[in-house]
Design a protein around this motif. Structure first.
Motif, PDB file in Angstrom:
ATOM      1  N   SER A  15      12.401  -8.438   4.785  1.00  0.00           N
ATOM      2  CA  SER A  15      13.079  -7.627   3.782  1.00  0.00           C
ATOM      3  C   SER A  15      12.348  -7.678   2.451  1.00  0.00           C
ATOM      4  CB  SER A  15      14.522  -8.117   3.620  1.00  0.00           C
ATOM      5  OG  SER A  15      15.167  -7.430   2.584  1.00  0.00           O
ATOM      6  N   ARG A  16      11.917  -8.873   2.049  1.00  0.00           N
ATOM      7  CA  ARG A  16      11.191  -8.993   0.782  1.00  0.00           C
ATOM      8  C   ARG A  16       9.865  -8.262   0.836  1.00  0.00           C
ATOM      9  NH1 ARG A  16      13.517 -14.103   1.050  1.00  0.00           N
ATOM     10  NH2 ARG A  16      11.660 -15.036   1.980  1.00  0.00           N
ATOM     11  N   ALA A  17       9.183  -8.349   1.992  1.00  0.00           N
ATOM     12  CA  ALA A  17       7.905  -7.660   2.138  1.00  0.00           C
ATOM     13  C   ALA A  17       8.092  -6.152   2.016  1.00  0.00           C
ATOM     14  CB  ALA A  17       7.268  -8.013   3.479  1.00  0.00           C
ATOM     15  N   GLY A  20       7.883  -1.204  -1.279  1.00  0.00           N
ATOM     16  CA  GLY A  20       8.559  -0.089  -1.931  1.00  0.00           C
ATOM     17  C   GLY A  20       8.282  -0.054  -3.420  1.00  0.00           C
ATOM     18  N   VAL A  21       8.284  -1.233  -4.050  1.00  0.00           N
ATOM     19  CA  VAL A  21       7.982  -1.307  -5.477  1.00  0.00           C
ATOM     20  C   VAL A  21       6.544  -0.871  -5.734  1.00  0.00           C
ATOM     21  CG1 VAL A  21       7.663  -2.895  -7.416  1.00  0.00           C
ATOM     22  CG2 VAL A  21       9.724  -3.039  -6.003  1.00  0.00           C
ATOM     23  N   ALA A  22       5.619  -1.268  -4.850  1.00  0.00           N
ATOM     24  CA  ALA A  22       4.220  -0.871  -5.009  1.00  0.00           C
ATOM     25  C   ALA A  22       4.066   0.646  -4.930  1.00  0.00           C
ATOM     26  CB  ALA A  22       3.362  -1.554  -3.939  1.00  0.00           C
ATOM     27  N   VAL A  23       4.807   1.273  -4.019  1.00  0.00           N
ATOM     28  CA  VAL A  23       4.761   2.736  -3.907  1.00  0.00           C
ATOM     29  C   VAL A  23       5.283   3.371  -5.193  1.00  0.00           C
ATOM     30  CG1 VAL A  23       5.748   4.719  -2.702  1.00  0.00           C
ATOM     31  CG2 VAL A  23       4.875   2.778  -1.389  1.00  0.00           C
ATOM     32  N   LEU A  24       6.403   2.862  -5.706  1.00  0.00           N
ATOM     33  CA  LEU A  24       6.951   3.401  -6.956  1.00  0.00           C
ATOM     34  C   LEU A  24       5.947   3.241  -8.101  1.00  0.00           C
ATOM     35  CD1 LEU A  24      10.682   2.235  -6.889  1.00  0.00           C
ATOM     36  CD2 LEU A  24       9.814   4.563  -6.661  1.00  0.00           C
ATOM     37  N   TRP A  25       5.311   2.089  -8.161  1.00  0.00           N
ATOM     38  CA  TRP A  25       4.322   1.873  -9.220  1.00  0.00           C
ATOM     39  C   TRP A  25       3.201   2.907  -9.133  1.00  0.00           C
ATOM     40  CZ3 TRP A  25      -0.897   0.731  -9.095  1.00  0.00           C
ATOM     41  CH2 TRP A  25      -1.472   0.395 -10.340  1.00  0.00           C
ATOM     42  N   ALA A  26       2.735   3.180  -7.914  1.00  0.00           N
ATOM     43  CA  ALA A  26       1.673   4.173  -7.745  1.00  0.00           C
ATOM     44  C   ALA A  26       2.160   5.569  -8.150  1.00  0.00           C
ATOM     45  CB  ALA A  26       1.183   4.177  -6.300  1.00  0.00           C
ATOM     46  N   LEU A  27       3.402   5.882  -7.825  1.00  0.00           N
ATOM     47  CA  LEU A  27       3.931   7.211  -8.120  1.00  0.00           C
ATOM     48  C   LEU A  27       4.110   7.454  -9.616  1.00  0.00           C
ATOM     49  CD1 LEU A  27       6.618   7.593  -5.301  1.00  0.00           C
ATOM     50  CD2 LEU A  27       4.437   8.802  -5.474  1.00  0.00           C
ATOM     51  N   HIS A  28       4.317   6.397 -10.388  1.00  0.00           N
ATOM     52  CA  HIS A  28       4.608   6.618 -11.806  1.00  0.00           C
ATOM     53  C   HIS A  28       3.412   7.208 -12.554  1.00  0.00           C
ATOM     54  CE1 HIS A  28       2.414   3.121 -13.515  1.00  0.00           C
ATOM     55  NE2 HIS A  28       2.694   3.643 -14.698  1.00  0.00           N
ATOM     56  N   TRP A  29       2.223   7.165 -11.947  1.00  0.00           N
ATOM     57  CA  TRP A  29       1.051   7.758 -12.571  1.00  0.00           C
ATOM     58  C   TRP A  29       1.034   9.278 -12.436  1.00  0.00           C
ATOM     59  CZ3 TRP A  29      -1.613   4.665 -15.639  1.00  0.00           C
ATOM     60  CH2 TRP A  29      -1.603   3.284 -15.390  1.00  0.00           C
ATOM     61  N   LEU A  30       1.812   9.809 -11.516  1.00  0.00           N
ATOM     62  CA  LEU A  30       1.803  11.253 -11.284  1.00  0.00           C
ATOM     63  C   LEU A  30       2.485  11.991 -12.435  1.00  0.00           C
ATOM     64  CD1 LEU A  30       2.858  11.375  -7.514  1.00  0.00           C
ATOM     65  CD2 LEU A  30       0.553  11.670  -8.451  1.00  0.00           C
ATOM     66  N   PRO A  31       2.063  13.215 -12.711  1.00  0.00           N
ATOM     67  CA  PRO A  31       2.797  14.017 -13.699  1.00  0.00           C
ATOM     68  C   PRO A  31       4.180  14.353 -13.172  1.00  0.00           C
ATOM     69  CG  PRO A  31       1.105  15.329 -12.619  1.00  0.00           C
ATOM     70  CD  PRO A  31       0.881  13.922 -12.172  1.00  0.00           C
ATOM     71  N   LEU A  32       5.104  14.530 -14.085  1.00  0.00           N
ATOM     72  CA  LEU A  32       6.476  14.803 -13.682  1.00  0.00           C
ATOM     73  C   LEU A  32       6.582  16.093 -12.877  1.00  0.00           C
ATOM     74  CD1 LEU A  32       9.301  13.592 -13.921  1.00  0.00           C
ATOM     75  CD2 LEU A  32       9.631  14.938 -15.997  1.00  0.00           C
ATOM     76  N   SER A  33       5.716  17.039 -13.141  1.00  0.00           N
ATOM     77  CA  SER A  33       5.730  18.301 -12.397  1.00  0.00           C
ATOM     78  C   SER A  33       5.409  18.094 -10.922  1.00  0.00           C
ATOM     79  CB  SER A  33       4.732  19.283 -13.014  1.00  0.00           C
ATOM     80  OG  SER A  33       3.412  18.738 -12.995  1.00  0.00           O
ATOM     81  N   ASN A  58      24.926  -7.726 -10.353  1.00  0.00           N
ATOM     82  CA  ASN A  58      23.854  -8.357  -9.597  1.00  0.00           C
ATOM     83  C   ASN A  58      23.583  -7.567  -8.320  1.00  0.00           C
ATOM     84  OD1 ASN A  58      23.231 -10.736 -11.199  1.00  0.00           O
ATOM     85  ND2 ASN A  58      25.293 -11.432 -10.673  1.00  0.00           N
ATOM     86  N   GLN A  59      22.302  -7.381  -8.019  1.00  0.00           N
ATOM     87  CA  GLN A  59      21.895  -6.653  -6.824  1.00  0.00           C
ATOM     88  C   GLN A  59      21.712  -7.619  -5.657  1.00  0.00           C
ATOM     89  OE1 GLN A  59      21.553  -3.126  -7.056  1.00  0.00           O
ATOM     90  NE2 GLN A  59      22.515  -3.664  -9.018  1.00  0.00           N
ATOM     91  N   ASN A  60      21.957  -7.134  -4.449  1.00  0.00           N
ATOM     92  CA  ASN A  60      21.748  -7.968  -3.267  1.00  0.00           C
ATOM     93  C   ASN A  60      20.268  -8.233  -3.017  1.00  0.00           C
ATOM     94  OD1 ASN A  60      24.511  -8.127  -2.690  1.00  0.00           O
ATOM     95  ND2 ASN A  60      24.466  -6.193  -1.564  1.00  0.00           N
ATOM     96  N   ASN A  61      19.427  -7.299  -3.438  1.00  0.00           N
ATOM     97  CA  ASN A  61      17.996  -7.416  -3.211  1.00  0.00           C
ATOM     98  C   ASN A  61      17.330  -8.032  -4.442  1.00  0.00           C
ATOM     99  OD1 ASN A  61      15.134  -6.691  -3.182  1.00  0.00           O
ATOM    100  ND2 ASN A  61      15.613  -5.407  -1.420  1.00  0.00           N
ATOM    101  N   PRO A  62      16.795  -9.246  -4.343  1.00  0.00           N
ATOM    102  CA  PRO A  62      16.238  -9.912  -5.530  1.00  0.00           C
ATOM    103  C   PRO A  62      15.002  -9.216  -6.091  1.00  0.00           C
ATOM    104  CG  PRO A  62      15.754 -11.182  -3.549  1.00  0.00           C
ATOM    105  CD  PRO A  62      16.714 -10.101  -3.144  1.00  0.00           C
ATOM    106  N   VAL A  63      14.248  -8.527  -5.243  1.00  0.00           N
ATOM    107  CA  VAL A  63      13.057  -7.833  -5.719  1.00  0.00           C
ATOM    108  C   VAL A  63      13.453  -6.690  -6.643  1.00  0.00           C
ATOM    109  CG1 VAL A  63      11.012  -6.509  -5.053  1.00  0.00           C
ATOM    110  CG2 VAL A  63      11.738  -8.467  -3.677  1.00  0.00           C
TER     111      VAL A  63
END
Length: 307
Positions: free
Chosen positions: A15-17, A22-35, A155-160
């Motif tokens: 689950s942590r992996a 998932g966080v790594a994917v989000l980090w990569a996506l934040h570089w994209l333009p909002l469009s 508090n969230q169930n997922n610590p990550v």
């Protein structure tokens, strides 16, 4: 066969992996333009609409109860639109977590900032009445770029994801995050320090501190905290509404005029007023309210549960 009781549980490690991935994917996506990010989020929302059967049922039930005047086909279109903006909010949360200040200021416009600043300068405590629209996290991050606030978090169930949610809500300024277990009193102490209270009282928190008042004509368990805290502190209630704009246009956060004649001596009337105001705002962008929440799960005695 012996078992190492000190070894980590395999499912927990997996689950942590997955969470880190998932966080790594989000980090990569934040570089994209909002469009580009916005249509990707819409595609994710369409996928969720097709696959998340339990939540789709909750959304359909909520819309049936709240918009009986709409035909079934109209409500189905609204449900699909809701999942599309929900998908956008999930991906665009990456901006709240990692986008630099200058980019956030371009993407999220804050209106009414000087009005709020004037109230705080006068020494009056302020409650930012913030409903659960899909742009909530973007709004919260943008507000913290201009003000040091106090807010209550669960508090969230997922610590990550717990770690990154905390990061997104506290990375600007000097924010005070209060765990729900600490209660409103801790938030009131923060208000006494001159912090606006970023308050989200529009969900079903069971029966504790709640009364039944109408929400779209349906009796809904609603906490009375807005009236009680305003009376306790003498705070001004300032609406804080987050609007997700089409395509790559970003968000608009509207800090409205402070409510007049609030609170009154009638807590039930005050709480009903809050729900009526919320209904009015929801009708201006019905697809953006957080319909995946089981808003009517707590029922009056003897009444069947709708979900």
């Amino acid at each position: 066969m012996s078992t190492d009781r000190g070894a980590p549980d395999g499912s927990g490690v997996l689950s942590r992996a997955v969470s880190h991935a998932g966080v790594a994917v989000l980090w990569a996506l934040h570089w994209l333009p909002l469009s580009v990010l916005a249509p990707l989020g819409g595609m994710l929302g369409e996928l969720l609409f097709r696959l998340a059967g339990a939540r789709r049922h909750v959304v359909r039930t909520n819309l049936r109860l709240c918009f009986p005047e709409l035909g079934e086909g109209e409500r189905e279109v609204l449900a699909r639109r809701h999942f599309h903006v929900l998908g956008r909010s999930l991906l665009e949360r990456s901006l709240a977590w990692w986008a630099p200040r200058a980019r956030m200021e371009r993407i999220v416009r804050l209106e009414g900032e000087e009005r709020l600043r004037g109230l705080l300068t006068s020494g009056r405590p302020v409650i930012l009445l913030t409903p659960h629209f899909v742009g909530l996290d973007m709004a919260g991050t943008r507000v913290t770029m201009s003000f040091d606030i106090v807010s209550i978090y669960a508090n969230q169930n997922n610590p990550v994801f717990e770690r990154w949610l905390w990061h997104g809500r506290s990375r600007f300024g000097n924010q005070l995050l209060v765990a729900r277990e600490e209660g409103v009193r801790a938030a009131v102490r923060g208000m006494k320090q001159g912090r606006p209270f970023y308050y989200l009282p529009d969900m079903d928190y069971r029966r504790k501190d709640s009364i039944f008042v109408p929400f779209f004509g349906v009796q809904a368990a609603t906490i009375t905290g807005l009236s009680r805290v305003a009376r306790l502190t003498g705070a001004a209630v300032v609406p804080c509404v987050a609007r997700m704009l089409p395509g790559g246009q970003g968000y608009r956060v509207e800090l409205g005029e402070a409510w007049t004649d609030f609170p009154t001596a009638d807590v039930e009337a005050d709480t009903a007023r809050m729900n009526r105001w919320l209904e009015e705002v929801i009708r201006t962008m019905p697809e953006q309210y957080y319909w995946v929440h089981r808003r009517f799960k707590t029922r009056p005695e003897g009444e069947a549960k709708p979900y």
